[in-house]
Write a protein that holds these residues in place. Sequence first.
Motif, PDB file in Angstrom:
ATOM      1  N   LYS A 115       1.023  -1.118   0.028  1.00  0.00           N
ATOM      2  CA  LYS A 115      -0.004  -0.030   0.040  1.00  0.00           C
ATOM      3  C   LYS A 115       0.958   1.134   0.058  1.00  0.00           C
ATOM      4  O   LYS A 115       1.719   1.410   0.552  1.00  0.00           O
ATOM      5  CB  LYS A 115      -0.973  -0.108   1.025  1.00  0.00           C
ATOM      6  N   TYR A 116       0.696   2.168  -0.973  1.00  0.00           N
ATOM      7  CA  TYR A 116       1.748   3.022  -1.056  1.00  0.00           C
ATOM      8  C   TYR A 116       1.098   4.424  -1.383  1.00  0.00           C
ATOM      9  O   TYR A 116      -0.207   4.503  -1.720  1.00  0.00           O
ATOM     10  CB  TYR A 116       2.587   2.960  -2.147  1.00  0.00           C
ATOM     11  N   GLU A 117       1.779   5.616  -0.891  1.00  0.00           N
ATOM     12  CA  GLU A 117       1.168   7.025  -1.337  1.00  0.00           C
ATOM     13  C   GLU A 117       2.484   7.621  -1.630  1.00  0.00           C
ATOM     14  O   GLU A 117       3.645   7.565  -1.276  1.00  0.00           O
ATOM     15  CB  GLU A 117       0.459   7.560  -0.127  1.00  0.00           C
ATOM     16  N   ARG A 158       7.674   9.003  -1.319  1.00  0.00           N
ATOM     17  CA  ARG A 158       6.921   8.208  -1.729  1.00  0.00           C
ATOM     18  C   ARG A 158       7.189   7.103  -0.381  1.00  0.00           C
ATOM     19  O   ARG A 158       8.106   7.102   0.023  1.00  0.00           O
ATOM     20  CB  ARG A 158       7.329   7.200  -2.836  1.00  0.00           C
ATOM     21  N   TYR A 189      10.201   4.550   3.048  1.00  0.00           N
ATOM     22  CA  TYR A 189      10.060   5.917   2.163  1.00  0.00           C
ATOM     23  C   TYR A 189      11.309   6.405   1.820  1.00  0.00           C
ATOM     24  O   TYR A 189      12.237   6.032   2.005  1.00  0.00           O
ATOM     25  CB  TYR A 189       9.272   6.949   3.352  1.00  0.00           C
ATOM     26  N   ASN A 192       4.514  10.045  -5.273  1.00  0.00           N
ATOM     27  CA  ASN A 192       4.888   9.646  -6.654  1.00  0.00           C
ATOM     28  C   ASN A 192       6.306  10.262  -6.996  1.00  0.00           C
ATOM     29  O   ASN A 192       6.750  11.319  -6.454  1.00  0.00           O
ATOM     30  CB  ASN A 192       3.823  10.711  -7.398  1.00  0.00           C
ATOM     31  N   ASP A 246       5.638   3.401   1.329  1.00  0.00           N
ATOM     32  CA  ASP A 246       5.134   1.823   0.983  1.00  0.00           C
ATOM     33  C   ASP A 246       5.030   1.185   2.421  1.00  0.00           C
ATOM     34  O   ASP A 246       5.800   1.223   3.051  1.00  0.00           O
ATOM     35  CB  ASP A 246       6.210   1.285   0.130  1.00  0.00           C
TER      36      ASP A 246
END
Length: 199
Positions: free
Chosen positions: A134-136, A153, A168, A138, A155
Amino acid sequence: MKRLFFGSILLISQFIFSQNIIQTDIKEKKIDYYFELEEKLGSKIYKTDEEYISVKPVTAPFIFERKEKEIPNLLVFYTLYKKDSAIAEILYEWDVRNFEKGDNIKKSLSFNKAMIKKYYKLVDEISKKYGDSKYEGNLEKLELLNSEEGLSRRDNWQISDKFKVFSYINLSEYYENNGLEITIPTHKIRFYVINEKEK
């Protein structure tokens, strides 16, 4: 002939050990295993004067430094539970500021691309074993490197209730000193492997 044979065995063992940079099978292993691993990889003990403080019942970490080519050397932090010396956490850190001091440390575009490539490679390594994260965030808009926002980013792999891996990357070439606050460039990758015990 024997010398050549043993030399081949050593090279093969180093190759096997180096296949996975991020070691995730930590539940059944003690620190002796990782000391042997770091020795095989040619790591050296990294000494720091920084005081270690933790609210958890863990030891100060054993820190090893591994050589890298295009990015900062890797520091690996092994933290143990005080009660039974089981591995509580392994932190893998690539950070320019571990080796270069100063507020306004700038790096080239090729350096930042190498950091991004490394991060994606490590994410792929973990995902092959535990599935997609699950990541956020870019890392594609390289023009943001020179903005206050920068590139980032995160994860996360929640393998079980007590075992997880998260990571990160933060990259920025932005520097500002307005007299009250200083915003400095950042070039950092971190991967945490965490084995939580019952409270």
